[in-house]
Each structure stands twice: as C-alpha cells, then as structure tokens.
Design a protein around this motif. Structure first.
Motif, PDB file in Angstrom:
ATOM      1  N   PHE A 179     -88.772 -54.657  30.826  1.00 34.93           N
ATOM      2  CA  PHE A 179     -90.114 -53.931  30.618  1.00 34.93           C
ATOM      3  C   PHE A 179     -90.926 -54.641  29.583  1.00 34.93           C
ATOM      4  CE2 PHE A 179     -87.694 -53.194  26.785  1.00 34.93           C
ATOM      5  CZ  PHE A 179     -86.574 -52.527  27.148  1.00 34.93           C
ATOM      6  N   THR A 180     -90.771 -56.081  29.456  1.00 34.48           N
ATOM      7  CA  THR A 180     -91.779 -56.610  28.459  1.00 34.48           C
ATOM      8  C   THR A 180     -92.493 -57.939  29.177  1.00 34.48           C
ATOM      9  OG1 THR A 180     -90.082 -58.047  27.438  1.00 34.48           O
ATOM     10  CG2 THR A 180     -90.642 -55.983  26.453  1.00 34.48           C
ATOM     11  N   ASP A 198    -100.882 -46.776  24.536  1.00 31.92           N
ATOM     12  CA  ASP A 198    -100.929 -47.912  25.715  1.00 31.92           C
ATOM     13  C   ASP A 198     -99.723 -48.293  26.085  1.00 31.92           C
ATOM     14  OD1 ASP A 198    -103.634 -48.012  24.924  1.00 31.92           O
ATOM     15  OD2 ASP A 198    -103.319 -49.712  23.554  1.00 31.92           O
ATOM     16  N   ARG A 199     -98.567 -47.499  25.616  1.00 34.06           N
ATOM     17  CA  ARG A 199     -97.209 -47.950  26.328  1.00 34.06           C
ATOM     18  C   ARG A 199     -96.993 -46.892  27.495  1.00 34.06           C
ATOM     19  NH1 ARG A 199     -94.696 -46.866  20.722  1.00 34.06           N
ATOM     20  NH2 ARG A 199     -95.558 -48.768  19.356  1.00 34.06           N
ATOM     21  N   ASN A 200     -96.358 -47.444  28.750  1.00 39.78           N
ATOM     22  CA  ASN A 200     -95.970 -46.584  29.693  1.00 39.78           C
ATOM     23  C   ASN A 200     -94.650 -45.850  29.249  1.00 39.78           C
ATOM     24  OD1 ASN A 200     -93.642 -48.222  30.355  1.00 39.78           O
ATOM     25  ND2 ASN A 200     -95.096 -49.569  31.664  1.00 39.78           N
ATOM     26  N   GLU A 201     -94.261 -45.019  30.337  1.00 42.35           N
ATOM     27  CA  GLU A 201     -92.845 -44.331  29.922  1.00 42.35           C
ATOM     28  C   GLU A 201     -91.716 -45.132  29.670  1.00 42.35           C
ATOM     29  OE1 GLU A 201     -90.519 -40.724  31.836  1.00 42.35           O
ATOM     30  OE2 GLU A 201     -92.158 -41.323  33.002  1.00 42.35           O
ATOM     31  N   ILE A 202     -91.571 -46.142  30.300  1.00 44.61           N
ATOM     32  CA  ILE A 202     -90.495 -47.018  30.095  1.00 44.61           C
ATOM     33  C   ILE A 202     -90.569 -47.746  28.802  1.00 44.61           C
ATOM     34  CG2 ILE A 202     -89.163 -48.975  31.119  1.00 44.61           C
ATOM     35  CD1 ILE A 202     -90.067 -48.045  33.966  1.00 44.61           C
ATOM     36  N   GLU A 203     -91.672 -48.132  28.545  1.00 42.64           N
ATOM     37  CA  GLU A 203     -91.812 -49.016  27.258  1.00 42.64           C
ATOM     38  C   GLU A 203     -91.546 -47.897  25.838  1.00 42.64           C
ATOM     39  OE1 GLU A 203     -95.035 -52.276  28.709  1.00 42.64           O
ATOM     40  OE2 GLU A 203     -95.668 -50.473  27.878  1.00 42.64           O
ATOM     41  N   SER A 204     -92.023 -46.794  26.184  1.00 40.57           N
ATOM     42  CA  SER A 204     -91.761 -45.837  25.102  1.00 40.57           C
ATOM     43  C   SER A 204     -90.249 -45.228  24.868  1.00 40.57           C
ATOM     44  CB  SER A 204     -92.646 -44.522  25.510  1.00 40.57           C
ATOM     45  OG  SER A 204     -94.014 -44.685  25.566  1.00 40.57           O
TER      46      SER A 204
END
Length: 327
Positions: free
Chosen positions: A189-190, A221-227
């Motif tokens: 996810f990065t 600015d983060r999507n759900e997976i990044e959060s």
C-alpha cells in the motif's frame, strides 16, 4: 516474520491430480480388493492431509498474530474472508476422511467389480468436495503471496518510527544511525519502500522505521487501506520522531508540517512524540522555538545533535528486556 514461510496453496485441480495419480500407483502395487482399498485410502489421505496442512500452516490470527501483524494483514487482505476460507478448507479435509470411512468397509467383503464401482463413487465425491473449495484455495494462495514479502519487522522489539513530510531527512536519518545501510522493503500500500534500520544501545537492539506514503501526508489524504496501515503502526511504535524542516527547502511550509505533526500526536496519543527540526546547520537556532516548536534541533548532514535525539528516544522508550525466570 509469521507469514514468511507460508507454503504455496495447491489449486483444486492440482490436488485432485496429485491424489488420484498417487492412488493409481498405489493400486498397481497390489491386486484385487486390496488394490481398491489402497487406492481409496491413498487418495483420501492425500486430500485430507494436504488440506489440513494448508490450514495449520497459517497462524491463528486471534491468538498467534501480534496486533501489528493482524492489522497489517487486514489492511492488505480481508482477514475475515481469509479465516472463512481456511474454515471451509478444514471442513473439506474432514469430509474427505468421512468419505474414506464410509466407503472403505464396502470394499472389504465384495467382489472386485463391485469394489471398483464403490471406489470410483468415492473418488467422484472426493473430487466434488475439493472442487467446491476451489475459490477458497485460490484466495488463500493470493493472500499468502500478498503477505509473505512484508518487511521483517519485529513487533516486540523497541521501535522508533520516523514521520514527517517528504524531503525533511527521514530516510537520511534512518540510514545514518544504523550500523549498516538501512534496509528497504515494499508494502503493497505504499509507493516507496519502507526504510528499516537497527542500532544498539547497552546491548539492546532498537528498530528505526521510516514509512513513506503513510506518515508523510495528512490523514485526509490517506485512503482506507493506508489509514488502517497507520493504525497497525500504532501497535509498533514505542517512540515517534516527527521531523520538520524549518528552512522550507523540503517544499512544504512549516505551518503544514506542524499540522501533520499535530495529527500524528493525536493519533499516537499513548506514544512519546518528539518534534525534531532537521537541517540545524541552515537556520538560526535562536528562532527555533517560534519557527518550529521543536523539542530538538539537529543536522543529519553534519551529525549535529543526532546522537542527542537518539538518546532522548531511547530514554523515552525506557525498554527493559525480559529476564529469564530463575526460580
């Protein structure tokens, strides 16, 4: 790392082919009723054992997985779906044994033709059971492929997480303070590799982690997976270093950098957080408090106060290794 040694999961077709080809060889080694019995036992055992091995190779997410790895896994794959798939595979393993137990007595006191007929019926049912879990086997293998290459981070080791906007010197710090050049590995996810390094103090090994793509921009600015990945890091961090660049050379105004710092402090409320102004060789230290509200000023480039920052982090963590019990 708990996902590193997960074996490849066979497809339903591969497992059926393996079971029946081995059964055929077992049957050729014998004759009459004994051949039919041996074929059934071999096929059922291979199917049941292989399916059981698929399940037992995985950690029990509830009891064996550290919360860091649990949330990390759930950010990459659907852990609930994975657990359901593993449950279905275990059901199929038990069903294969039940089919063997149901048909084996029928192959003992009968003629060879009837025994062959019963054995073929059993094979058809075994194949049907395995085909029913084809989607589950595929999802388990996809999950295995997604998880097995995660960076080998020890969630139980004392860990410093470095955060801040891009170009403030985070990766330079990680590389500078580690005994060898920081390792880099990619999370799914990065967009950039995770920086991971190690250093020792008083015979204790500390991890220092840079997470580009996660903690270098505001939460909005983060999507759900990044959060969710950031939530996983909450279980990992024993101390946070939020690096800022008061010179603005990083391309972001100091106000935005401090807003990011404030959001990190709010999320990691149970973790010591230090604001560290980097590039101290390029700004007036007398203006530091007003410009950056920093706890420490340092320069990775010149080495100024780098050790002071590390010592402050180590002191804040206050890690005491568990000693073996000597009754």
């Amino acid at each position: 790392m708990i996902f590193e040694d997960l074996p490849t999961t066979p497809t339903s077709e591969e497992l059926i082919d393996k079971a029946f080809s081995r059964a055929a060889r077992a049957g050729k080694a014998k004759g009459g009723l004994e051949a039919q019995q041996s074929m059934l036992q071999t096929a059922a055992n291979i199917i049941s054992d292989n399916l059981e091995n698929v399940v037992t190779a995985w950690p029990d997410f509830e009891y064996d997985a550290h919360p860091f790895y649990y949330e990390l896994a759930d950010a990459i794959v659907d852990v609930d779906r994975l657990r359901q798939s593993l449950s279905e595979v275990m059901w199929a393993s038990r069903k294969a044994r039940e089919i063997h137990e149901e048909y084996q007595p029928r192959l003992r006191k009968t003629d060879v033709d009837t025994a062959r007929k019963h054995r073929k019926q059993a094979f058809a049912r075994l194949a049907d059971i395995v085909e029913q879990i084809d989607d589950e086997l595929l999802y388990i293998n996809e999950s295995r492929n997604d998880l097995r290459d995660l960076p080998d981070i020890d969630p139980d080791a004392p860990t410093i997480v470095v955060a801040g906007y891009p170009n403030v010197g985070k990766s330079s710090l990680v590389n500078d303070v580690t005994s060898a050049r920081g390792e880099t590995a990619s999370y799914p996810f990065t967009t950039k590799g995770i920086g991971l390094g190690h250093f020792e103090r008083d015979h204790i090994r500390y991890q220092i982690v840079d997470t580009p793509g996660l903690l270098d921009r505001p939460p909005a600015d983060r999507n759900e997976i990044e959060s969710q990945a950031v939530s996983a890091i909450e279980h990992l961090a024993d101390c946070m270093l939020v690096m800022v660049d008061p010179t603005g050379e990083c391309g972001y105004p100091i106000g935005s950098q401090l807003e990011l710092r404030d959001s990190i402090v709010a999320q990691f409320e149970d973790v010591p957080v230090f604001t560290v102004a980097n590039k101290a060789d390029r700004f007036d230290a007398d203006e530091l408090d007003e410009a950056a509200a920093a706890d420490h000023a340092m320069s990775v480039e010149t080495g100024e106060n780098v050790e002071t920052v590390l010592e402050a982090a180590v002191e804040a963590i206050d890690y005491e290794p568990e000693l073996p019990f000597d009754g």
